[in-house]
Scaffold this motif. Structure first.
Motif, PDB file in Angstrom:
ATOM      1  N   PHE A   1       9.483   5.436 -15.480  1.00  0.00           N
ATOM      2  CA  PHE A   1      10.205   4.582 -16.198  1.00  0.00           C
ATOM      3  C   PHE A   1      10.084   5.261 -17.585  1.00  0.00           C
ATOM      4  N   ALA A   2       8.986   5.839 -18.026  1.00  0.00           N
ATOM      5  CA  ALA A   2       9.050   6.279 -19.325  1.00  0.00           C
ATOM      6  C   ALA A   2       9.899   7.540 -19.574  1.00  0.00           C
TER       7      ALA A   2
ATOM      8  N   ASP B   1      21.216  -1.955 -20.483  1.00  0.00           N
ATOM      9  CA  ASP B   1      22.320  -1.322 -19.999  1.00  0.00           C
ATOM     10  C   ASP B   1      22.090   0.032 -19.720  1.00  0.00           C
ATOM     11  N   ARG B   2      21.154   0.801 -20.238  1.00  0.00           N
ATOM     12  CA  ARG B   2      20.640   1.958 -20.014  1.00  0.00           C
ATOM     13  C   ARG B   2      20.005   2.191 -18.512  1.00  0.00           C
ATOM     14  N   LEU B   3      19.155   1.227 -18.284  1.00  0.00           N
ATOM     15  CA  LEU B   3      18.480   1.174 -17.041  1.00  0.00           C
ATOM     16  C   LEU B   3      19.431   0.918 -15.957  1.00  0.00           C
ATOM     17  N   ARG B   4      20.651  -0.201 -16.196  1.00  0.00           N
ATOM     18  CA  ARG B   4      21.398  -0.547 -15.092  1.00  0.00           C
ATOM     19  C   ARG B   4      22.277   0.853 -14.804  1.00  0.00           C
ATOM     20  N   GLU B   5      22.906   1.705 -15.791  1.00  0.00           N
ATOM     21  CA  GLU B   5      23.409   2.887 -15.633  1.00  0.00           C
ATOM     22  C   GLU B   5      22.570   3.756 -14.758  1.00  0.00           C
TER      23      GLU B   5
ATOM     24  N   ASN C   1       0.980  -1.043  -0.017  1.00  0.00           N
ATOM     25  CA  ASN C   1       0.179   0.008  -0.059  1.00  0.00           C
ATOM     26  C   ASN C   1       0.835   1.409   0.054  1.00  0.00           C
ATOM     27  N   GLY C   2       2.083   1.050   0.410  1.00  0.00           N
ATOM     28  CA  GLY C   2       2.932   2.171   0.326  1.00  0.00           C
ATOM     29  C   GLY C   2       3.518   2.440  -0.708  1.00  0.00           C
ATOM     30  N   THR C   3       3.295   1.686  -2.082  1.00  0.00           N
ATOM     31  CA  THR C   3       4.096   2.018  -3.423  1.00  0.00           C
ATOM     32  C   THR C   3       2.917   3.378  -3.974  1.00  0.00           C
ATOM     33  N   ASP C   4       3.757   3.983  -4.984  1.00  0.00           N
ATOM     34  CA  ASP C   4       3.109   4.779  -5.808  1.00  0.00           C
ATOM     35  C   ASP C   4       2.267   4.308  -6.677  1.00  0.00           C
ATOM     36  N   PRO C   5       1.211   5.036  -7.321  1.00  0.00           N
ATOM     37  CA  PRO C   5      -0.016   4.311  -8.143  1.00  0.00           C
ATOM     38  C   PRO C   5       0.713   4.189  -9.203  1.00  0.00           C
ATOM     39  N   GLU C   6       0.088   3.074  -9.901  1.00  0.00           N
ATOM     40  CA  GLU C   6       0.689   2.692 -11.317  1.00  0.00           C
ATOM     41  C   GLU C   6       1.020   3.651 -12.430  1.00  0.00           C
ATOM     42  N   ASP C   7       0.319   4.611 -12.356  1.00  0.00           N
ATOM     43  CA  ASP C   7       0.679   5.622 -13.551  1.00  0.00           C
ATOM     44  C   ASP C   7       1.903   6.338 -13.270  1.00  0.00           C
ATOM     45  N   VAL C   8       2.082   6.596 -11.646  1.00  0.00           N
ATOM     46  CA  VAL C   8       3.414   7.361 -11.228  1.00  0.00           C
ATOM     47  C   VAL C   8       4.699   6.582 -11.797  1.00  0.00           C
ATOM     48  N   ILE C   9       4.500   5.224 -11.305  1.00  0.00           N
ATOM     49  CA  ILE C   9       5.592   4.297 -11.705  1.00  0.00           C
ATOM     50  C   ILE C   9       5.941   4.122 -13.168  1.00  0.00           C
ATOM     51  N   LEU C  10       4.729   3.918 -13.820  1.00  0.00           N
ATOM     52  CA  LEU C  10       5.091   4.070 -15.405  1.00  0.00           C
ATOM     53  C   LEU C  10       5.646   5.306 -15.966  1.00  0.00           C
ATOM     54  N   ASN C  11       5.277   6.368 -15.347  1.00  0.00           N
ATOM     55  CA  ASN C  11       5.983   7.799 -15.856  1.00  0.00           C
ATOM     56  C   ASN C  11       7.316   7.847 -15.319  1.00  0.00           C
TER      57      ASN C  11
ATOM     58  N   PHE D   1      14.408  -4.120 -21.097  1.00  0.00           N
ATOM     59  CA  PHE D   1      13.707  -4.622 -19.923  1.00  0.00           C
ATOM     60  C   PHE D   1      12.271  -3.871 -20.111  1.00  0.00           C
ATOM     61  N   ASN D   2      11.201  -4.665 -20.025  1.00  0.00           N
ATOM     62  CA  ASN D   2       9.900  -4.425 -20.266  1.00  0.00           C
ATOM     63  C   ASN D   2       9.194  -3.895 -18.956  1.00  0.00           C
ATOM     64  N   TYR D   3       9.241  -2.502 -18.829  1.00  0.00           N
ATOM     65  CA  TYR D   3       8.827  -1.865 -17.692  1.00  0.00           C
ATOM     66  C   TYR D   3       7.383  -1.974 -17.695  1.00  0.00           C
ATOM     67  N   VAL D   4       6.598  -1.964 -18.625  1.00  0.00           N
ATOM     68  CA  VAL D   4       5.129  -2.113 -18.567  1.00  0.00           C
ATOM     69  C   VAL D   4       4.842  -3.445 -17.872  1.00  0.00           C
ATOM     70  N   ASP D   5       5.334  -4.469 -18.154  1.00  0.00           N
ATOM     71  CA  ASP D   5       4.988  -5.754 -17.667  1.00  0.00           C
ATOM     72  C   ASP D   5       5.308  -5.799 -16.335  1.00  0.00           C
TER      73      ASP D   5
END
Length: 194
Positions: free
Chosen positions: A108-109, A122-126, A96-106, A154-158
């Motif tokens: 990553f976006a 590699d970009r995400l690791r960096e 319940n302490g996690t951000d809403p789905e759209d905030v997390i997607l944004n 890395f498929n961040y939507v999934d």
């Protein structure tokens, strides 16, 4: 009059009220079953409680070498002994302490120039190791080990869908928090989410 006083009912003993946790209403049956299986894996001595020794055994079986401070911090998160209800409560509080789905997607976006729903591994690791709350390479390795990375992407939507709604079922559908089947269609463009 004397007989009327004798027949007068004495005040009865009041029922004690039971306060039950509504933590079970936060999850559907399939999720509760998954948490129960995880609890049983961690409860190495099968006494119905997770303690420091259970954590040591479980973590060392996974190739980890936990420090005393790490173990004390984990056990100290619970206000009392960790039985299954407490275990479920702790996870409920964390989820319940996690951000809403759209905030997390944004979030990553911001690193998805093509708006394709994926980021180069590699970009995400960096990004994860050099910005904000920096992760170690081991933490990033663990993330990639537990998520779907295909062809270096890395498929961040999934990932966000799994984080917020649970893992996909064997038939490819995903269970939503209310127990219904959630849509697994990928958005045609992540721009619609932004």
């Amino acid at each position: 009059m004397a007989s009327a006083a004798k027949t007068k009912k004495k005040p009865g003993r009041q029922k004690t009220h039971r306060y039950t946790s509504n933590i079970f209403s936060m999850f559907n049956q399939a999720q509760i079953q998954e948490f129960k299986e995880a609890f049983n894996v961690i409860d190495q001595n099968r006494d119905g409680f997770i303690d420091r020794d259970d954590l040591i055994e479980m973590l060392t079986s996974l190739g980890k070498n936990p420090t005393d401070q790490f173990l004390e911090t984990m056990v100290g998160e619970a206000p009392g002994p960790i039985n299954f209800t407490m275990f479920l409560t702790l996870f409920g509080e964390k989820l319940n302490g996690t951000d809403p789905e759209d905030v997390i997607l944004n979030a990553f976006a911001c690193f998805d120039d093509k708006h394709a729903g994926s980021i180069n591994e590699d970009r995400l690791r960096e990004v994860m190791t050099t910005m904000g709350d920096r992760w170690t390479d081991e933490m990033v390795d663990e993330l990639f080990h537990t998520t779907h990375v295909e062809s270096g992407l890395f498929n961040y939507v999934d990932f966000v869908r799994t984080l917020k709604h649970g893992a996909k079922e064997k038939d490819g559908t995903t269970l939503a928090a209310d127990g219904t089947k959630a849509s697994t269609e990928a958005p045609q463009s992540i721009e619609r989410k932004i």
